[in-house]
Structure formats: structure tokens, C-alpha cells
Design an enzyme around this catalytic site. Sequence first.
Site, short mmCIF file in Angstrom:
data_model
loop_
_atom_site.label_atom_id
_atom_site.label_comp_id
_atom_site.label_asym_id
_atom_site.label_seq_id
_atom_site.Cartn_x
_atom_site.Cartn_y
_atom_site.Cartn_z
N ASP A 1 0.79 -1.24 0.00
CA ASP A 1 0.00 0.00 0.00
C ASP A 1 0.82 1.29 0.00
OD1 ASP A 1 -1.90 -1.95 0.18
OD2 ASP A 1 -2.78 -1.27 2.06
N GLU B 1 -4.59 -0.84 -1.43
CA GLU B 1 -5.91 -0.88 -0.80
C GLU B 1 -6.84 0.03 -1.59
OE1 GLU B 1 -6.05 0.18 3.37
OE2 GLU B 1 -8.23 0.18 3.39
N LYS C 1 -6.59 -4.91 -3.20
CA LYS C 1 -7.22 -5.54 -2.05
C LYS C 1 -8.25 -4.60 -1.44
CE LYS C 1 -3.53 -4.30 1.28
NZ LYS C 1 -4.29 -3.56 2.26
N LYS D 1 -7.80 -4.59 4.83
CA LYS D 1 -6.50 -4.25 5.41
C LYS D 1 -5.51 -5.40 5.19
CE LYS D 1 -8.29 -0.39 6.95
NZ LYS D 1 -8.21 0.79 6.07
N VAL E 1 3.17 0.32 4.18
CA VAL E 1 2.47 1.12 5.19
C VAL E 1 1.04 0.62 5.38
CG1 VAL E 1 3.88 3.14 4.68
CG2 VAL E 1 1.72 2.86 3.47
N THR E 2 0.49 0.81 6.57
CA THR E 2 1.15 1.27 7.77
C THR E 2 1.49 0.05 8.63
OG1 THR E 2 -0.95 1.58 8.98
CG2 THR E 2 -0.09 3.46 7.78
N CYS F 1 -2.30 -2.14 7.85
CA CYS F 1 -2.28 -3.14 6.77
C CYS F 1 -1.10 -4.11 6.86
CB CYS F 1 -2.34 -2.44 5.42
SG CYS F 1 -3.97 -1.72 5.14
N GLN G 1 7.23 -13.38 22.50
CA GLN G 1 6.92 -14.79 22.79
C GLN G 1 7.63 -15.73 21.81
OE1 GLN G 1 2.72 -15.45 24.11
NE2 GLN G 1 2.39 -13.43 23.19
N1 TIU Z 1 -2.69 0.46 4.20
C1 TIU Z 1 -3.14 0.74 5.43
O1 TIU Z 1 -2.45 0.58 6.41
N2 TIU Z 1 -4.44 1.28 5.51
C2 TIU Z 1 -4.83 2.14 6.51
O2 TIU Z 1 -5.98 2.56 6.55
N3 TIU Z 1 -3.88 2.52 7.42
C3 TIU Z 1 -4.01 3.40 8.45
O3 TIU Z 1 -3.07 3.53 9.25
N4 TIU Z 1 -5.13 4.09 8.59
#
Ligand code: TIU
Length: 224
Positions: free
Chosen positions: A26, A74, A131, A134, A159-160, A164, A204
Amino acid sequence: MQLIKISAEPHPVTIDLGATALLVIDMQKDFLYPAGFGAFLGNDVTLLQRTIGPIQAMLAAARTRGLLIIHTREGHLPDLSDCPPTKLDRWAPGTRIGDVGPMGRILIRGEAGHGIIDEVAPLPGEIVLDKPGKSAFYATDLEAILRQQGIRNLLITGVTTDVCCNATVIAANDRGFNAIVLADCVSSYSPERHAATLATIKAQGGIFGWVTDSTAVLGALSAA
Ligand code: TIU
């Protein structure tokens, strides 16, 4: 088989390069540029930009080595038929998926903001996986692609970290893939959530996977 040993936490991980894919999650304008989805959610999008250089280095190395590279995006269909109402109605009108912003309709496939940033643009032949969720495994062909290609290990970038990337790591682990997260190649809108997510993944004895960085992976690749 070409094995490399990567220093990582909670312990080193040995992987076969032929069974390893680089996942770039993403890296879209809607998350990294001002006035996109990330910004509309109230975030400082500049926090994500430190991932660009390390991801470029990983893409170059993966291309040289012939690793499978998969970019994800996304986003949703223009009629929002693949977007559950619950993903819309938590936010104020005007800032929701499908609303119009400076980069076109937010997180809609084909709009400018939905595109991957130029700095890490896919090359012809690399997989670009759209996709709606997430997790990169939700409602996509990712699992089938990985199994057909004999992939067992995923180098996770993008990211992030906490949203995701984390959702994808958890889904990968449940499906029997080794998720190896490159800490400098992932970022969150919150440094605290970035740290907490990486801490959870490697806790863990590596409950969800491993945490390493691009320096360690590139070092292991050049030593091979
Ligand atoms: N790609 C992804 O992480 N989608 C999000 O919406 N991330 C946020 O941190 N909001």
C-alpha cells in the site's frame, strides 16, 4: 535451494531465496501524500516517508536476485460494492472512502490517489494486487499466488505498520507463511503504535514472525 541467514529478532531466521517474496504494501499516494485518505483520517503523512529509500533499496536487490515482488493497493470499486458500510460510516461525510479529494475519489481504484507513488513504482511483470481490506489475504488471490510460486517466506515492507502490514502479518502467520518485517521499510502514523506492533510480532519467541531491517537483509543477500 539458496539459503541465507538474516539477523533478526527474536532470533536469526534462515530462508531459501527461491521460496521468498518481497511484499510492498500500500505505498499509495492516498497514504503518503497530503490530502489523501491518511491525511483525512487526521494523520501526519510525512511520518511514512522514511520508508521510501529503504524500500527502493530492497526493490533493487529483489529485482537483481529475481525474487517474486508483489505490490498491493488498498482500494475499492467505483460503485463501492466491495466496501462494507462499516468501513464508511465511522467518519464524517466529505472525508470518507469514495468522497472527492484533491487526488480524486478517496481510495477508489483508478483514481490518482489510489496509485503507487512514483519512487517505488512497480516494473512491468511485477504483481500488483488490489485488495479491499486491510489484510492482503482478504478477498484476494494472494494465498493462491504464493502457493503456486512455492513461496513460504514474506519480506514485509510498506504502510502502515500497525494497520495493513500488521493485518497481513497475522493472516500470513495463520496460513503457514513466515512473515519477516523490515522495521525501516514499514511505518505508522504513530511511532508508538509502530513500536508496539513490532514488539507484538516478535514477542513470545516470534509469535507472529520476525523483525529485522533492510541493512540486515541486504547484508545477508550480499554475503550469499
Ligand atoms: N494500508 C493501510 O495501512 N491502511 C490504513 O488505513 N492505514 C491506516 O493507518 N489508517
